[in-house]
Motif scaffolding. Sequence first.
Motif, short mmCIF file in Angstrom:
data_model
loop_
_atom_site.label_atom_id
_atom_site.label_comp_id
_atom_site.label_asym_id
_atom_site.label_seq_id
_atom_site.Cartn_x
_atom_site.Cartn_y
_atom_site.Cartn_z
N GLY A 15 68.43 70.23 9.16
CA GLY A 15 67.66 69.48 8.19
C GLY A 15 66.61 70.30 7.47
O GLY A 15 66.66 71.54 7.49
N PRO A 16 65.64 69.63 6.83
CA PRO A 16 64.60 70.30 6.03
C PRO A 16 63.77 71.28 6.86
O PRO A 16 63.81 71.26 8.10
CB PRO A 16 63.74 69.13 5.54
N PRO A 17 63.00 72.12 6.18
CA PRO A 17 62.21 73.14 6.89
C PRO A 17 60.96 72.61 7.59
O PRO A 17 60.26 73.36 8.25
CB PRO A 17 61.83 74.13 5.78
N GLU A 18 60.66 71.32 7.42
CA GLU A 18 59.48 70.75 8.07
C GLU A 18 59.89 70.01 9.35
O GLU A 18 60.97 69.43 9.42
CB GLU A 18 58.76 69.78 7.15
N PRO A 19 59.01 69.98 10.36
CA PRO A 19 59.27 69.14 11.53
C PRO A 19 59.34 67.67 11.13
O PRO A 19 58.75 67.26 10.14
CB PRO A 19 58.06 69.41 12.44
N GLY A 20 60.07 66.88 11.91
CA GLY A 20 60.14 65.46 11.62
C GLY A 20 61.30 64.80 12.31
O GLY A 20 62.07 65.43 13.05
N VAL A 21 61.42 63.49 12.10
CA VAL A 21 62.55 62.72 12.62
C VAL A 21 63.50 62.49 11.46
O VAL A 21 63.14 61.85 10.46
CB VAL A 21 62.09 61.39 13.23
N ARG A 22 64.71 63.04 11.55
CA ARG A 22 65.70 62.92 10.49
C ARG A 22 66.46 61.60 10.64
O ARG A 22 66.68 61.13 11.76
CB ARG A 22 66.71 64.07 10.54
N SER A 23 66.86 61.02 9.52
CA SER A 23 67.58 59.75 9.55
C SER A 23 68.87 59.83 8.78
O SER A 23 68.92 60.38 7.67
CB SER A 23 66.69 58.64 8.96
N PHE A 24 69.93 59.26 9.37
CA PHE A 24 71.23 59.11 8.71
C PHE A 24 71.45 57.66 8.26
O PHE A 24 72.55 57.29 7.88
CB PHE A 24 72.36 59.51 9.65
N GLY A 25 70.41 56.83 8.35
CA GLY A 25 70.54 55.44 7.93
C GLY A 25 71.23 54.58 8.97
O GLY A 25 71.16 54.84 10.18
N PHE A 26 71.92 53.54 8.48
CA PHE A 26 72.56 52.54 9.35
C PHE A 26 74.07 52.52 9.07
O PHE A 26 74.54 51.75 8.24
CB PHE A 26 71.98 51.16 9.08
N PRO A 27 74.83 53.35 9.74
CA PRO A 27 76.28 53.36 9.49
C PRO A 27 76.94 52.08 9.99
O PRO A 27 76.58 51.55 11.05
CB PRO A 27 76.76 54.58 10.29
N ASP A 28 77.90 51.56 9.22
CA ASP A 28 78.61 50.35 9.64
C ASP A 28 79.55 50.63 10.81
O ASP A 28 79.85 49.75 11.61
CB ASP A 28 79.40 49.78 8.46
N LYS A 29 80.01 51.84 10.88
CA LYS A 29 80.92 52.21 11.97
C LYS A 29 80.82 53.69 12.21
O LYS A 29 80.15 54.42 11.48
CB LYS A 29 82.36 51.81 11.62
N GLY A 30 81.50 54.16 13.21
CA GLY A 30 81.47 55.59 13.54
C GLY A 30 81.01 55.80 14.97
O GLY A 30 80.55 54.87 15.64
N LYS A 31 81.16 57.03 15.42
CA LYS A 31 80.77 57.38 16.79
C LYS A 31 79.78 58.54 16.74
O LYS A 31 79.98 59.51 16.02
CB LYS A 31 82.00 57.75 17.60
N PHE A 32 78.73 58.39 17.54
CA PHE A 32 77.65 59.38 17.55
C PHE A 32 77.15 59.53 18.99
O PHE A 32 77.63 58.88 19.92
CB PHE A 32 76.50 58.93 16.65
N GLY A 33 76.14 60.39 19.14
CA GLY A 33 75.45 60.50 20.41
C GLY A 33 74.53 59.31 20.59
O GLY A 33 74.54 58.34 19.82
N VAL A 34 73.64 59.38 21.60
CA VAL A 34 72.76 58.25 21.87
C VAL A 34 71.45 58.73 22.47
O VAL A 34 71.43 59.66 23.30
CB VAL A 34 73.44 57.22 22.82
N TYR A 35 70.35 58.11 22.04
CA TYR A 35 69.03 58.36 22.61
C TYR A 35 68.62 57.16 23.47
O TYR A 35 68.63 56.02 22.99
CB TYR A 35 67.98 58.61 21.52
N CYS A 36 68.30 57.43 24.72
CA CYS A 36 67.93 56.38 25.67
C CYS A 36 66.44 56.45 25.99
O CYS A 36 65.80 57.50 25.81
CB CYS A 36 68.73 56.51 26.96
N TYR A 37 65.92 55.34 26.50
CA TYR A 37 64.52 55.28 26.91
C TYR A 37 64.47 54.71 28.32
O TYR A 37 65.05 53.65 28.61
CB TYR A 37 63.71 54.39 25.98
N LYS A 38 63.75 55.42 29.20
CA LYS A 38 63.63 55.00 30.59
C LYS A 38 62.17 55.02 31.00
O LYS A 38 61.47 56.02 30.78
CB LYS A 38 64.45 55.91 31.50
N LEU A 39 61.70 53.94 31.62
CA LEU A 39 60.33 53.88 32.11
C LEU A 39 60.14 54.90 33.22
O LEU A 39 61.04 55.11 34.05
CB LEU A 39 59.99 52.49 32.62
N SER A 40 58.95 55.52 33.23
CA SER A 40 58.66 56.52 34.27
C SER A 40 58.46 55.84 35.61
O SER A 40 57.93 54.74 35.69
CB SER A 40 57.42 57.31 33.89
#
Length: 359
Positions: free
Chosen positions: A334-359
């Motif tokens: 992505g761009p040369p600046e730090p940040g959270v990149r977005s691909f929007g909201f795909p109607d379909k497709g397969k991707f990785g996944v980010y999970c959240y777990k309480l400590s």
Amino acid sequence: MLLLSLVVTLLQLGRGSCGLPFYNGFYYDHVMNDKGNGNGNGEVHFNGVKLVVETPEDAIFTYRGANITLPCRYHYEPMLETPRKIRIKWSKLREDNTKERDVLVAIGLKHRSFGEFRGRVHLRQRGKQEASLVISDLRLQDYGKYRCEVIDGLEDESGIVELELRGVVFPYQPYHGRYRLNFHEAKKACEEQDAVIASFEQLFKSWEEGLDWCNAGWLLDGTVQYPVSVPREPCGGKLAPGIRSYGERHKNLHYFDVFCFSSALKGKVYYLAHPEKLTLEEAKQACQDDGAELAKVGQLYAAWKFFSLDRCDAGWLADGSIRYPIAFPRPNCGPPEPGVRSFGFPDKGKFGVYCYKLS
């Protein structure tokens, strides 16, 4: 009846003989309120004695989940030999300057807390004239200005303490696209992403840190604004960098995006190692199988901001969007600046996944 009337008349004459009003068992003379030097500190005089409330002029900074003390002390000038029975009240000022919200009221060792503060606040009274407020397990909604009020009889004086959370502001638009949220929907959208709608002060601080976004969004005070660090024609013209404002808008009839604010996490956001890419439903199940849940947008931003989460792999989030965090920019990410990149909201497709777990 005649005897009773005579007694009442004598009492009234006795109280009025000194020419001073009688309240709560003692006389007040030359009452003067002075709200002080801008942060609400001041003093009140009675019988030649001055009641002074002291609170810090500078804001107090902390994080979500922390325990914090809001300092407040009071004293009399000259010092009284006999302690007085006083009442202490803490309240939270609203952003729109409407009625304050009660936080805690205390008389002696007895106190009562209110609303979302119930069970999370108490007084710190290490000294005889301390009235500091302790807040435990800070929430995103706890930031703002608090009033410490000391009440002596019918007179009171107060000071203001400003509490700020360190956090991250991010622009947000929902699945159905740009400029689809009225004010109330905008607040709800932020809350659904483990965030709150940002204040102008929070947006301004983020702009000072480099936030640049060309879509207008709601803020907590009901205004619609957007930050521009690099002036350009499509973003308000080539004016000086700054916060562009549409002013106040109708909270029900006008529709924009929203700026949300999140702070430190109680848990951990991570990219789930999985042998293959997943659909959204498969991603939800994969996080559950790992004892976690799909991460929310605010959680991903907080992990990027506070823990330098850096992963060049796009993954599902709970709102159905695809994003990835880059703390250390590099080619092909992505761009040369730090940040959270977005691909929007795909109607379909397969991707990785980010999970959240309480400590």
